[in-house]
Design a protein around this motif. Structure first.
Motif, PDB file in Angstrom:
ATOM      1  N   LEU A 307       0.799  -1.271   0.001  1.00  0.00           N
ATOM      2  CA  LEU A 307       0.017   0.080  -0.013  1.00  0.00           C
ATOM      3  C   LEU A 307       0.981   1.264  -0.151  1.00  0.00           C
ATOM      4  N   ARG A 308       0.186   2.524  -0.179  1.00  0.00           N
ATOM      5  CA  ARG A 308       1.066   3.644  -0.102  1.00  0.00           C
ATOM      6  C   ARG A 308       0.720   4.221   1.466  1.00  0.00           C
ATOM      7  N   HIS A 309       1.838   4.272   1.887  1.00  0.00           N
ATOM      8  CA  HIS A 309       1.761   5.066   3.082  1.00  0.00           C
ATOM      9  C   HIS A 309       1.206   6.528   3.116  1.00  0.00           C
ATOM     10  N   PRO A 310       0.344   6.877   3.782  1.00  0.00           N
ATOM     11  CA  PRO A 310      -0.566   8.222   3.623  1.00  0.00           C
ATOM     12  C   PRO A 310       0.356   9.194   4.015  1.00  0.00           C
ATOM     13  N   PHE A 311       1.411   9.269   5.193  1.00  0.00           N
ATOM     14  CA  PHE A 311       2.077  10.214   5.501  1.00  0.00           C
ATOM     15  C   PHE A 311       3.424  10.140   4.822  1.00  0.00           C
ATOM     16  N   LEU A 312       4.229   9.193   4.754  1.00  0.00           N
ATOM     17  CA  LEU A 312       5.436   9.054   3.908  1.00  0.00           C
ATOM     18  C   LEU A 312       5.251   8.905   2.681  1.00  0.00           C
ATOM     19  N   ASP A 313       4.058   8.733   1.977  1.00  0.00           N
ATOM     20  CA  ASP A 313       3.990   8.737   0.554  1.00  0.00           C
ATOM     21  C   ASP A 313       5.027   7.781  -0.153  1.00  0.00           C
ATOM     22  N   GLU A 314       5.042   6.556   0.640  1.00  0.00           N
ATOM     23  CA  GLU A 314       5.876   5.608  -0.122  1.00  0.00           C
ATOM     24  C   GLU A 314       5.305   4.374  -0.269  1.00  0.00           C
ATOM     25  N   THR A 315       5.328   3.545  -0.982  1.00  0.00           N
ATOM     26  CA  THR A 315       4.769   2.193  -1.134  1.00  0.00           C
ATOM     27  C   THR A 315       5.568   0.921  -0.411  1.00  0.00           C
ATOM     28  N   MET A 316       4.972   0.370   0.538  1.00  0.00           N
ATOM     29  CA  MET A 316       5.527  -0.713   1.382  1.00  0.00           C
ATOM     30  C   MET A 316       4.599  -1.759   1.551  1.00  0.00           C
ATOM     31  N   LEU A 318       2.291  -4.239   3.954  1.00  0.00           N
ATOM     32  CA  LEU A 318       1.642  -3.967   5.020  1.00  0.00           C
ATOM     33  C   LEU A 318       2.488  -4.368   6.254  1.00  0.00           C
ATOM     34  N   GLY A 319       3.170  -5.341   6.323  1.00  0.00           N
ATOM     35  CA  GLY A 319       3.940  -5.776   7.280  1.00  0.00           C
ATOM     36  C   GLY A 319       4.755  -4.832   7.844  1.00  0.00           C
ATOM     37  N   LEU A 320       5.464  -3.866   6.967  1.00  0.00           N
ATOM     38  CA  LEU A 320       6.298  -3.006   7.428  1.00  0.00           C
ATOM     39  C   LEU A 320       5.594  -1.899   8.150  1.00  0.00           C
ATOM     40  N   VAL A 321       4.268  -1.694   8.112  1.00  0.00           N
ATOM     41  CA  VAL A 321       3.573  -0.519   8.327  1.00  0.00           C
ATOM     42  C   VAL A 321       3.838  -0.183  10.145  1.00  0.00           C
ATOM     43  N   ALA A 322       3.752  -1.257  10.585  1.00  0.00           N
ATOM     44  CA  ALA A 322       4.310  -1.147  12.344  1.00  0.00           C
ATOM     45  C   ALA A 322       5.379  -0.329  12.147  1.00  0.00           C
ATOM     46  N   HIS A 323       6.470  -0.584  11.470  1.00  0.00           N
ATOM     47  CA  HIS A 323       7.932  -0.151  11.625  1.00  0.00           C
ATOM     48  C   HIS A 323       8.110   1.367  11.322  1.00  0.00           C
ATOM     49  N   ALA A 324       7.331   1.426  10.181  1.00  0.00           N
ATOM     50  CA  ALA A 324       7.214   2.840   9.832  1.00  0.00           C
ATOM     51  C   ALA A 324       6.617   3.740  11.062  1.00  0.00           C
ATOM     52  N   GLN A 325       5.300   3.320  11.678  1.00  0.00           N
ATOM     53  CA  GLN A 325       4.648   3.938  12.622  1.00  0.00           C
ATOM     54  C   GLN A 325       5.750   4.132  13.710  1.00  0.00           C
ATOM     55  N   ALA A 326       6.324   3.082  14.123  1.00  0.00           N
ATOM     56  CA  ALA A 326       7.209   3.133  15.492  1.00  0.00           C
ATOM     57  C   ALA A 326       8.314   4.145  15.104  1.00  0.00           C
ATOM     58  N   GLN A 327       8.769   4.502  13.751  1.00  0.00           N
ATOM     59  CA  GLN A 327       9.778   5.280  13.737  1.00  0.00           C
ATOM     60  C   GLN A 327       9.292   6.639  13.695  1.00  0.00           C
ATOM     61  N   LEU A 328       7.940   6.747  13.136  1.00  0.00           N
ATOM     62  CA  LEU A 328       7.293   8.384  13.061  1.00  0.00           C
ATOM     63  C   LEU A 328       7.186   8.600  14.904  1.00  0.00           C
ATOM     64  N   LEU A 329       6.728   7.533  15.448  1.00  0.00           N
ATOM     65  CA  LEU A 329       6.366   7.839  17.051  1.00  0.00           C
ATOM     66  C   LEU A 329       7.700   8.380  17.527  1.00  0.00           C
ATOM     67  N   ALA A 330       8.989   7.610  17.277  1.00  0.00           N
ATOM     68  CA  ALA A 330      10.080   7.935  18.020  1.00  0.00           C
ATOM     69  C   ALA A 330      10.751   9.315  17.601  1.00  0.00           C
ATOM     70  N   ARG A 331      10.485   9.615  16.297  1.00  0.00           N
ATOM     71  CA  ARG A 331      10.709  10.909  15.709  1.00  0.00           C
ATOM     72  C   ARG A 331      10.065  12.041  16.297  1.00  0.00           C
ATOM     73  N   HIS A 332       8.934  11.808  16.757  1.00  0.00           N
ATOM     74  CA  HIS A 332       7.993  12.745  17.389  1.00  0.00           C
ATOM     75  C   HIS A 332       8.368  12.949  18.756  1.00  0.00           C
ATOM     76  N   LEU A 333       8.824  11.683  19.606  1.00  0.00           N
ATOM     77  CA  LEU A 333       8.928  11.812  20.952  1.00  0.00           C
ATOM     78  C   LEU A 333      10.513  12.459  21.125  1.00  0.00           C
ATOM     79  N   ARG A 334      11.356  12.447  20.037  1.00  0.00           N
ATOM     80  CA  ARG A 334      12.708  13.116  19.937  1.00  0.00           C
ATOM     81  C   ARG A 334      12.813  14.441  19.570  1.00  0.00           C
ATOM     82  N   GLY A 335      11.328  15.052  19.184  1.00  0.00           N
ATOM     83  CA  GLY A 335      11.066  16.418  18.697  1.00  0.00           C
ATOM     84  C   GLY A 335      11.446  16.769  17.194  1.00  0.00           C
ATOM     85  N   ASP A 336      11.483  15.796  16.315  1.00  0.00           N
ATOM     86  CA  ASP A 336      11.776  15.895  15.027  1.00  0.00           C
ATOM     87  C   ASP A 336      10.680  16.020  14.203  1.00  0.00           C
TER      88      ASP A 336
END
Length: 346
Positions: A307-316, A318-336
């Motif tokens: 599928l196309r990730h709605p925020f990253l705008d990249e095709t990936m 489905l099994g990697l969406v959890a990793h993408a969301q974990a990465q986005l959460l980590a970047r938010h917690l870091r302030g990025d």
């Protein structure tokens, strides 16, 4: 919002990772499959047993690029990182924010709103694809539930505390599972869904849901740990000894997309039958060993769907969406990132 660096996911067990100048090179059976400049990376995640050259690992350590190794099923194995990775700082930020309501609420709002939106999409797809063949009563029930989920999702914007958002999440679950039977198109009383039951599941549909939720929770926990987060300290789910609260948080957005849709496919396509389940003396229902193997194969196939990730705008996958969301959460917690973008399935 600062520029986001990339994470490379390596899923081929025959892959070999090496350094060529200032680049990461991924080879499979001697053929180059990918080349990425190291300065554009913040992480490498490998599934299975891909090998990596010592020169590449040394370069990643020097550049602060974390290299995570997971089993093919997603279980976290190890993480290689340099002294500048900042994981302790990330976890401390996670712990601090979890104790500050005004910072926790926006994260929880994103999780709950995304989950409700994804539940609504499950209903909308059923109406779009099979509405004409449904009995009018079922079609009306689904349409009413879809409209109610829209109202609840909109209410998340005005609720300003975690308990209130938990209440909306619970209300949405009652509405969604209240019409789950309407999504089942098999005329078999063995697959009658009697509402959500967990420990133990009391019918065959609940047995499938619980099993796939366990698989999803496993993947979410691995994804969080691969990105340096503490899976025990969540925002939506309260802390409890032995509970992977943050993994449960991450699961919420993905349950309708990965698990619920697969349960519906397995039942509606008659890939599982009544004989694939065992009813225990205490009343619980579970899959037979052979059925569990087949469901796991279907689970892996589902995770390969792209599928196309709605925020990253990249095709990936489905099994990697959890990793993408974990990465986005980590970047938010870091302030990025200014906020945590929940995953909304379209």
């Amino acid at each position: 919002m600062r520029r986001m660096l990339n994470t490379v996911y390596v899923t081929n067990e025959a892959a070999w990772l090496r350094k060529d100048g200032a680049n990461l090179v991924v080879e499979v059976e001697g053929v180059e499959r990918a080349r990425v400049p190291l300065h554009m990376l913040e992480g490498i995640v490998s599934f299975g047993r891909p090998g990596a050259s010592p020169a590449l690992l040394a370069a990643c350590i020097e550049a602060g690029i974390a290299v995570s190794h997971l089993e093919p099923n997603g279980r976290f194995l190890a993480r290689v990182e340099g002294k500048r990775s900042g994981n302790v700082l990330l976890r401390r930020a996670q712990f601090r924010i979890a104790d500050i309501p005004e910072q926790t609420v926006p994260i929880v709002r994103g999780i709950v709103a995304a989950k409700i939106a994804n539940q609504r999409t499950v209903l909308r797809r059923a109406l779009r694809d099979h509405g004409d063949a449904m009995a009018a009563e079922k079609r009306d029930q689904l349409a009413s539930a879809e409209a109610r989920l829209t109202v609840i999702a909109n209410h998340t914007l005005s609720v300003g505390d975690v308990d209130g958002l938990r209440g909306l999440e619970g209300e949405a679950a009652l509405v969604y599972f209240g019409v789950f039977n309407c999504l089942l198109r098999v005329d078999d009383p063995a697959f009658l869904f009697g509402g959500r039951s967990r420990r133990p599941p009391l019918d065959r549909v609940n047995a499938l849901l619980s099993f796939l939720y366990a698989m999803l929770g496993h993947d979410c926990r691995a994804a969080l740990e691969a990105h340096g987060l503490d899976s025990q300290v969540g925002f939506l789910h309260a802390d409890r000894p032995g509970r992977a609260s943050l993994a449960l948080d991450l699961m919420e957005e993905l349950r309708p997309v990965l698990a619920d849709r697969l349960v519906l496919s397995l039942v509606n396509r008659r890939q599982v039958t009544a004989g694939d389940f065992l009813i225990e003396e205490a009343g619980g229902v579970r899959l037979t060993d052979d059925a569990r193997k087949r469901v796991l194969v279907s689970w892996q196939d589902r995770k390969r769907d792209e599928l196309r990730h709605p925020f990253l705008d990249e095709t990936m996958p489905l099994g990697l969406v959890a990793h993408a969301q974990a990465q986005l959460l980590a970047r938010h917690l870091r302030g990025d990132l200014d906020g945590y973008p929940g995953f909304i399935w379209k």
